[in-house]
Write an enzyme that holds these catalytic residues in place. Structure first.
Site, PDB file in Angstrom:
ATOM      1  N   HIS A  77       5.387   1.497   8.989  1.00 46.05           N
ATOM      2  CA  HIS A  77       5.116   0.066   8.834  1.00 46.05           C
ATOM      3  C   HIS A  77       6.084  -0.505   7.801  1.00 46.05           C
ATOM      4  O   HIS A  77       6.540   0.208   6.891  1.00 46.05           O
ATOM      5  CB  HIS A  77       3.688  -0.160   8.346  1.00 46.05           C
ATOM      6  CG  HIS A  77       2.647   0.029   9.400  1.00 46.05           C
ATOM      7  ND1 HIS A  77       1.471  -0.667   9.394  1.00 46.05           N
ATOM      8  CD2 HIS A  77       2.602   0.833  10.489  1.00 46.05           C
ATOM      9  CE1 HIS A  77       0.744  -0.310  10.431  1.00 46.05           C
ATOM     10  NE2 HIS A  77       1.404   0.619  11.109  1.00 46.05           N
ATOM     11  N   GLU A 109       5.624  -2.473   5.249  1.00 46.78           N
ATOM     12  CA  GLU A 109       5.174  -2.373   3.864  1.00 46.78           C
ATOM     13  C   GLU A 109       5.399  -0.987   3.289  1.00 46.78           C
ATOM     14  O   GLU A 109       5.829  -0.840   2.133  1.00 46.78           O
ATOM     15  CB  GLU A 109       3.675  -2.700   3.744  1.00 46.78           C
ATOM     16  CG  GLU A 109       3.289  -4.078   4.204  1.00 46.78           C
ATOM     17  CD  GLU A 109       2.788  -4.122   5.641  1.00 46.78           C
ATOM     18  OE1 GLU A 109       1.817  -4.858   5.891  1.00 46.78           O
ATOM     19  OE2 GLU A 109       3.367  -3.444   6.514  1.00 46.78           O
ATOM     20  N   CYS A 144      -2.484  -4.147   7.177  1.00 48.07           N
ATOM     21  CA  CYS A 144      -3.530  -3.377   7.854  1.00 48.07           C
ATOM     22  C   CYS A 144      -4.243  -2.510   6.798  1.00 48.07           C
ATOM     23  O   CYS A 144      -3.844  -2.491   5.630  1.00 48.07           O
ATOM     24  CB  CYS A 144      -2.897  -2.505   8.939  1.00 48.07           C
ATOM     25  SG  CYS A 144      -1.948  -1.107   8.274  1.00 48.07           S
ATOM     26  N   CYS A 147      -1.802  -0.021   5.005  1.00 48.79           N
ATOM     27  CA  CYS A 147      -0.877  -0.665   4.070  1.00 48.79           C
ATOM     28  C   CYS A 147      -1.613  -1.236   2.859  1.00 48.79           C
ATOM     29  O   CYS A 147      -1.103  -1.169   1.735  1.00 48.79           O
ATOM     30  CB  CYS A 147      -0.060  -1.725   4.794  1.00 48.79           C
ATOM     31  SG  CYS A 147       1.061  -0.988   6.022  1.00 48.79           S
TER      32      CYS A 147
END
Length: 150
Positions: A52, A54, A82, A85
């Protein structure tokens, strides 16, 4: 530079992700007005659920600063984090998070749940909805094109 200026930089990273067929999410870690690190979604490219935007930005910032804590930093991300993260943000002790579009399916900073309000050992300050319409439009266009290809 303003939050909107940094969010525009994160949006440019999201556009790069979209060009590679990834969900268009971009992230920056900023400290003292300077970009420390950047990330974008690479789950499809790397075939890994952990890739991801992040997490990529957090990983690079930790390496740059030489530790797992990111004091004095702000995370800018085009989509609401999410649960994974949000957990990484808590664990990295990032004091401030600015996100663009809300994520009604997996958002864990206000949409589905808000992990930052739980009694963990860290609760970042949040600015939600920075350039929200622009960030949401980028996501909508990506998924519209994806549906039209099917």
């Amino acid at each position: 530079m303003t939050d909107a200026d940094f969010m525009r930089q994160a949006m440019a990273l999201a556009a790069e992700a979209a060009a590679e067929g990834e969900v268009p999410v971009g992230a920056l870690i900023v400290k003292d007005g300077e970009v420390l690190s950047a990330g974008r979604n690479r789950r499809e490219l790397c075939r890994n659920a952990l890739y991801h935007a992040e997490l990529e930005a957090i990983d690079a910032a930790c390496k740059k600063l030489g530790g797992w804590r990111l004091p004095g930093c702000t995370l800018y991300v085009t989509l609401e984090p999410c649960p994974m993260c949000a957990g990484a943000i808590i664990n990295a002790r990032i004091p401030r998070v600015v996100f663009g579009a809300y994520d009604p399916k997996a958002g864990s900073v206000g949409s589905v749940t808000d992990l930052f309000t739980f009694p963990y050992n860290w609760q970042p300050e949040v600015r939600a909805g920075c350039l929200e319409d622009e960030c949401a439009e980028m996501l909508s266009e990506f998924f519209k094109k994806l549906r039209n290809r099917s």
